[in-house]
Write an enzyme that holds these catalytic residues in place. Structure first.
Site, short mmCIF file in Angstrom:
data_model
loop_
_atom_site.label_atom_id
_atom_site.label_comp_id
_atom_site.label_asym_id
_atom_site.label_seq_id
_atom_site.Cartn_x
_atom_site.Cartn_y
_atom_site.Cartn_z
N MET A 86 0.88 -1.35 0.03
CA MET A 86 -0.05 -0.03 0.11
C MET A 86 0.87 1.13 0.04
SD MET A 86 -3.25 1.15 2.43
CE MET A 86 -2.17 1.50 4.02
N CYS A 87 0.59 2.18 -0.85
CA CYS A 87 1.35 3.57 -0.88
C CYS A 87 0.22 4.31 -1.17
CB CYS A 87 2.50 3.39 -2.10
SG CYS A 87 3.51 2.18 -1.98
N GLY A 88 0.74 5.64 -0.94
CA GLY A 88 -0.30 6.77 -1.41
C GLY A 88 0.43 7.75 -2.49
N ARG B 243 -0.76 5.74 4.38
CA ARG B 243 -0.51 4.77 3.51
C ARG B 243 0.88 4.21 3.13
NH1 ARG B 243 -5.20 3.43 0.71
NH2 ARG B 243 -3.68 2.67 -0.98
N ASN C 209 1.48 2.97 -7.31
CA ASN C 209 1.02 2.35 -6.25
C ASN C 209 0.46 0.98 -6.86
OD1 ASN C 209 -0.36 1.33 -3.99
ND2 ASN C 209 -2.19 2.35 -4.22
#
Length: 301
Positions: free
Chosen positions: A1-3, A32, A175
């Site tokens: 999970m990334c933002g 995130r 992402n």
């Protein structure tokens, strides 16, 4: 999970606020991805000039006397140091030369990005700390992208942080996870592209660079990515004048966009957008799967 976040300004009156707006968007996405963070800011270009953003783990050593050493090597430059990064301003015709000279006289320095207008800042740490370290809030520009990372398939390092840049004024944040990046990396190496990391996002950035080198614009390159890249992904991409978004055909990674007469904005979640000017009157939508969204200042002019 990334933002991931992105902001493309249509109204030039907002340009002095770009760093402030983009910083607030990215900090909102901290939960995130707390491992590392980075931003690319597209500022004003100066005719005949280029700039290279460099990074060092030992800036007090590598950046000391760098202007003098570059001049002695035959590449006059102005060096502006910002913590672990520095922006090296040179004549545009000397861009290839400065890369070679830096490799020779500062072998531990790494190039984050280069071009007429882009500056890239990224480090291990929380978005708020990265923003403060590089004084991003004070920066103006026409568009920018940002990323906060939760590492899943490569080390937590400065080089592994996003954005990734493999071409002049080009960069990408991502992402998701690509499944064919190793095969594609080998193909791109054969085409002459060099890689700094094992990160799949760097492969995606290099793919777009290679496609645009063949004459495609950003929108066309992103369309090709839908066929050539396997896996789950949402990309936000910047070029000197453009801003693009694409999601894979399944679109399992969250994304939301907003558009007004003054800007186009992207966020992994709506809360990244809530503090933008006049957001209550914006057109808000979720980007469709396998659909390229593309805005360009030159085409709008």
């Amino acid at each position: 999970m990334c933002g991931i976040v992105g902001l493309f300004l249509k109204d030039s009156r907002l340009e002095p606020q770009l760093g402030q707006l983009l910083s607030d968007m990215l900090i909102t996405m901290t939960d995130r991805g707390p491992d590392s963070a980075g931003l690319a800011i597209y500022g004003s270009a100066t005719e005949g000039k280029a700039k290279v953003t460099i990074q060092s783990a030992k800036p007090e050593i590598d950046f000391a006397d760098l202007e003098r050493d570059l001049a002695e090597a035959g590449v006059p430059a102005r060096v502006a140091v910002k913590s672990t990064h520095a922006v090296v301003a040179i004549a545009a015709a000397r861009l290839a030369d400065v890369r070679a000279v830096l490799a020779a006289i500062r072998p531990d320095v790494r190039i984050m990005g280069a071009g007429d207008s882009v500056e890239i800042y990224k480090e291990v740490g929380l978005p708020k700390d990265v923003v403060a370290r590089f004084d991003v809030r004070s920066m103006g520009g026409s568009h920018g992208i940002g990323h906060t990372r939760m590492a899943t398939e490569s080390a937590v390092t400065t080089l592994g942080a996003h954005p990734f840049s493999t071409g002049s004024d080009q960069c990408l944040v991502h992402n998701g996870s690509l499944s064919n990046h190793n095969n594609l990396r080998r193909e791109l190496i054969r085409e002459g592209i060099a890689f700094e990391t094992q990160n799949d996002t760097e492969v995606a950035a290099a793919y777009l660079t290679a496609e645009m080198a063949k004459g495609k614009d950003l929108g066309q390159a992103l369309t090709g990515a839908l066929d050539d890249l396997d896996g789950f992904f949402t990309f936000v991409v910047g070029t000197k004048s453009g801003f693009g978004v694409v999601r894979d055909p399944i679109a399992c990674k969250p994304a939301v966009m907003a558009e007004t007469d003054r800007y186009v904005a992207f966020g992994s979640e709506y809360r990244a957008l809530v503090n933008l000017p006049d957001i209550e009157s914006a057109r808000i939508w979720e980007p469709e799967p396998a659909t390229v969204y593309f805005w360009d200042h030159q085409k709008a002019a």
